[in-house]
Enzyme design. Sequence first.
Site, short mmCIF file in Angstrom:
data_model
loop_
_atom_site.label_atom_id
_atom_site.label_comp_id
_atom_site.label_asym_id
_atom_site.label_seq_id
_atom_site.Cartn_x
_atom_site.Cartn_y
_atom_site.Cartn_z
N LYS A 83 0.85 -1.19 0.00
CA LYS A 83 0.00 0.00 0.00
C LYS A 83 0.89 1.24 0.00
O LYS A 83 1.79 1.39 0.84
CB LYS A 83 -0.89 -0.04 1.26
CG LYS A 83 -2.23 0.62 1.09
CD LYS A 83 -3.12 0.25 2.25
CE LYS A 83 -4.43 0.99 2.21
NZ LYS A 83 -5.22 0.76 3.42
O1 G3P Z 1 -9.87 1.75 4.03
C1 G3P Z 1 -9.50 2.95 4.61
C2 G3P Z 1 -10.14 3.08 5.91
O2 G3P Z 1 -9.45 2.36 6.87
C3 G3P Z 1 -10.37 4.46 6.36
O3 G3P Z 1 -11.59 4.44 6.93
O4 G3P Z 1 -13.35 5.22 8.39
O5 G3P Z 1 -10.96 5.79 8.89
O6 G3P Z 1 -12.13 6.86 6.98
P1 G3P Z 1 -12.03 5.65 7.86
#
Ligand code: G3P
Length: 217
Positions: A83
């Site tokens: 990543k």
């Molecule tokens: O896949 C990316 C994710 O982990 C981010 O999610 O909810 O932290 O924006 P969030």
Amino acid sequence: MKFFVDTADVKDIRELNDLGLLDGVTTNPSLILKSGRDIMEVTKEICGIVEGPVSAEVTAMDYAEIMREADVLSKIADNICIKLPLTLDGLKACKALTSDGRQTNVTLCFSANQALLAAKAGATFISPFIGRLDDMGFDGVELIAEIRHIYDNYGFDTEILAASIRTPDHVKRVALIGADVATIPPATLKALVKHPLTDKGLEQFLADWAKTGQKIG
Ligand code: G3P
């Protein structure tokens, strides 16, 4: 649409994998922090649970150091997907790694132009973060539609991995648009099965069945 689970919690990963619902896993530095585990140790364990790609994120910012970290992470298992940050150095690393046959996931994408760059760099996956766009007052799902349109215009192979998914409705909407993958937090993934009429119907069927006094087999 493939389902990845967005977590570094091995208990949740095992449970979902046992259901036969998982095509891969995504992690990031915040999820590693939340797991409380060592990145190398937990990532190796995850790679042993699922057959599909397991995204592990580099934390370096300059090309040489990104490549060094990518090399360390790649040695964890064959199903590691590197990543990478959506920066010029990250894109340069993406080109080099994909040319070398590695899987790559370009992360923190918030615009169609960024997704176009990632596809040109040969990314295996592009990760648009829809929930974080919603947080800013935009409709994050619209970005998925734009990227789908652009990738289809030119036949790019890069898979659209809808990330920062927060709700079952996000999952439905990105599936309607044709995202290739959704990476979903464990609780949201399990919530996809829920419908009040399913629960109500089951309750009725079980009550009526009990009244028949019968048993199958
Ligand atoms: O896949 C990316 C994710 O982990 C981010 O999610 O909810 O932290 O924006 P969030």
